[in-house]
Design a protein around this motif. Structure first.
Motif, short mmCIF file in Angstrom:
data_model
loop_
_atom_site.label_atom_id
_atom_site.label_comp_id
_atom_site.label_asym_id
_atom_site.label_seq_id
_atom_site.Cartn_x
_atom_site.Cartn_y
_atom_site.Cartn_z
N PRO A 10 -8.48 -77.29 5.92
CA PRO A 10 -9.18 -78.37 5.22
C PRO A 10 -8.70 -78.57 3.79
N TYR A 11 -8.69 -79.79 3.35
CA TYR A 11 -8.39 -80.14 1.96
C TYR A 11 -9.16 -81.39 1.61
N ARG A 12 -9.37 -81.59 0.36
CA ARG A 12 -10.04 -82.79 -0.12
C ARG A 12 -9.15 -83.46 -1.13
N CYS A 13 -9.28 -84.76 -1.25
CA CYS A 13 -8.41 -85.52 -2.13
C CYS A 13 -9.24 -86.56 -2.86
N THR A 21 -9.54 -101.98 -18.16
CA THR A 21 -8.39 -102.57 -18.83
C THR A 21 -7.07 -102.30 -18.12
N GLN A 22 -7.08 -101.49 -17.06
CA GLN A 22 -5.85 -101.16 -16.35
C GLN A 22 -5.59 -102.16 -15.22
N ARG A 23 -4.33 -102.47 -15.04
CA ARG A 23 -3.92 -103.22 -13.86
C ARG A 23 -3.61 -102.21 -12.76
N GLU A 24 -3.75 -102.63 -11.53
CA GLU A 24 -3.52 -101.71 -10.41
C GLU A 24 -2.12 -101.10 -10.46
N THR A 25 -1.12 -101.86 -10.86
CA THR A 25 0.25 -101.34 -10.88
C THR A 25 0.49 -100.37 -12.03
N ASP A 26 -0.41 -100.36 -13.05
CA ASP A 26 -0.28 -99.44 -14.17
C ASP A 26 -0.99 -98.12 -13.95
N ALA A 27 -1.79 -98.02 -12.90
CA ALA A 27 -2.61 -96.83 -12.67
C ALA A 27 -1.74 -95.62 -12.41
N MET A 28 -2.18 -94.50 -12.95
CA MET A 28 -1.51 -93.24 -12.70
C MET A 28 -2.39 -92.46 -11.73
N PRO A 29 -2.07 -92.43 -10.46
CA PRO A 29 -2.94 -91.71 -9.52
C PRO A 29 -2.94 -90.21 -9.81
N THR A 30 -4.14 -89.67 -9.83
CA THR A 30 -4.32 -88.23 -9.99
C THR A 30 -5.08 -87.71 -8.77
N PHE A 31 -4.50 -86.74 -8.09
CA PHE A 31 -5.11 -86.13 -6.92
C PHE A 31 -5.62 -84.75 -7.29
N ASN A 32 -6.87 -84.48 -6.98
CA ASN A 32 -7.45 -83.15 -7.13
C ASN A 32 -7.67 -82.62 -5.72
N THR A 40 1.78 -70.40 0.44
CA THR A 40 2.94 -70.00 -0.34
C THR A 40 3.35 -71.10 -1.30
N GLN A 41 4.17 -70.73 -2.29
CA GLN A 41 4.71 -71.72 -3.23
C GLN A 41 5.51 -72.78 -2.47
N GLU A 42 6.27 -72.36 -1.46
CA GLU A 42 7.08 -73.31 -0.68
C GLU A 42 6.19 -74.30 0.07
N GLU A 43 5.09 -73.85 0.67
CA GLU A 43 4.16 -74.75 1.34
C GLU A 43 3.57 -75.75 0.35
N LYS A 44 3.16 -75.26 -0.81
CA LYS A 44 2.60 -76.14 -1.83
C LYS A 44 3.65 -77.12 -2.33
N ILE A 68 -0.83 -84.21 -9.48
CA ILE A 68 -1.51 -83.50 -8.40
C ILE A 68 -2.00 -82.17 -8.94
N ILE A 69 -3.29 -81.91 -8.80
CA ILE A 69 -3.88 -80.65 -9.24
C ILE A 69 -4.34 -79.91 -8.00
N LEU A 70 -3.73 -78.75 -7.74
CA LEU A 70 -4.11 -77.92 -6.60
C LEU A 70 -5.02 -76.80 -7.09
N THR A 71 -6.12 -76.59 -6.38
CA THR A 71 -7.04 -75.52 -6.70
C THR A 71 -7.21 -74.64 -5.47
N ASP A 72 -6.87 -73.36 -5.61
CA ASP A 72 -7.07 -72.41 -4.53
C ASP A 72 -8.53 -71.98 -4.52
N VAL A 73 -9.14 -72.01 -3.33
CA VAL A 73 -10.54 -71.65 -3.18
C VAL A 73 -10.66 -70.51 -2.17
#
Length: 88
Positions: A10-13, A21-32, A40-44, A68-73
């Motif tokens: 399982p993962y959540r995004c 004030t942002q246009r859709e094309t200017d957005a910087m997507p951030t995934f948590n 492993t580092q290779e899988e990540k 992309i911010i990965l959090t190990d739980v």
């Protein structure tokens, strides 16, 4: 890649929202993304490369704008349907 993600634990995004004030094309997507610890580092590395590639193809943005911010739980800190994963 779809098969690999479908078989992953399982993962959540969360995709950040645009402010007024942002246009859709200017957005910087951030995934948590929260993942069970132990990958492993290779899988990540493969996972974040795939997310970045797909995001750029879909939103038409540059790779440098995708964060992309990965959090190990620990399994003891995650529950589904009222049951801790460490007890399943």
């Amino acid at each position: 890649m779809a098969g690999a993600i479908a078989q992953a634990r399982p993962y959540r995004c969360v995709l950040s929202r645009l402010n007024s004030t942002q246009r859709e094309t200017d957005a910087m997507p951030t995934f948590n993304i929260q993942l069970f610890e132990g990958r492993t580092q290779e899988e990540k590395r493969k996972f974040v490369e795939a997310i970045t590639r797909t995001t750029c193809e879909t939103l038409g943005c540059e790779p440098g704008s995708v964060d992309i911010i990965l959090t190990d739980v620990k399994r003891e800190n995650w529950a589904t349907a009222g049951k801790l994963w460490s007890e399943q």
